[in-house]
Design a protein around this motif. Structure first.
Motif, PDB file in Angstrom:
ATOM      1  N   ALA A 196      10.436   5.578  -4.490  1.00 54.74           N
ATOM      2  CA  ALA A 196       9.101   5.141  -4.876  1.00 54.74           C
ATOM      3  C   ALA A 196       8.078   6.055  -4.196  1.00 54.74           C
ATOM      4  O   ALA A 196       8.203   6.342  -3.006  1.00 54.74           O
ATOM      5  CB  ALA A 196       8.870   3.701  -4.452  1.00 54.74           C
TER       6      ALA A 196
ATOM      7  N   ARG B 161       5.433   6.097  -2.429  1.00 56.32           N
ATOM      8  CA  ARG B 161       4.481   5.324  -1.630  1.00 56.32           C
ATOM      9  C   ARG B 161       3.453   6.212  -0.938  1.00 56.32           C
ATOM     10  O   ARG B 161       2.253   5.943  -0.984  1.00 56.32           O
ATOM     11  CB  ARG B 161       5.221   4.490  -0.597  1.00 56.32           C
TER      12      ARG B 161
ATOM     13  N   ILE C 121      -0.628   6.422  -1.723  1.00 53.18           N
ATOM     14  CA  ILE C 121      -1.663   6.232  -0.706  1.00 53.18           C
ATOM     15  C   ILE C 121      -2.605   7.435  -0.675  1.00 53.18           C
ATOM     16  O   ILE C 121      -3.827   7.278  -0.578  1.00 53.18           O
ATOM     17  CB  ILE C 121      -1.022   5.980   0.670  1.00 53.18           C
TER      18      ILE C 121
END
Length: 74
Positions: free
Chosen positions: A30, A32, A36
């Protein structure tokens, strides 16, 4: 508040987000960290574009980029 600095930082963070996202998708993870970075970049860019009087033209961006880099190097 320096909107030119926000614009430059937003562009740099956006450029760093692309390899992170591509690496995560390639490895089957994923994205992530990339997500962000995209959120941070989007926030900086929206802030710069809304707070600068008159906004920025596409042709202005290289000039602004080098002006900010030059201001902090010298």
């Amino acid at each position: 508040m320096d909107t030119d600095l926000f614009l430059v930082l937003g562009l740099i963070v956006a450029a760093l987000a692309v390899p992170s996202i591509l690496s995560a998708f390639t490895d089957g993870r994923a994205p992530r960290a990339g997500a962000i970075l995209v959120l941070i970049s989007g926030t900086l860019l929206v802030t710069a574009l809304t707070k600068h009087p008159g906004g920025y033209a596409i042709a202005e961006i290289p000039k602004v980029f080098f002006h900010v880099i030059g201001r902090y190097i010298n």
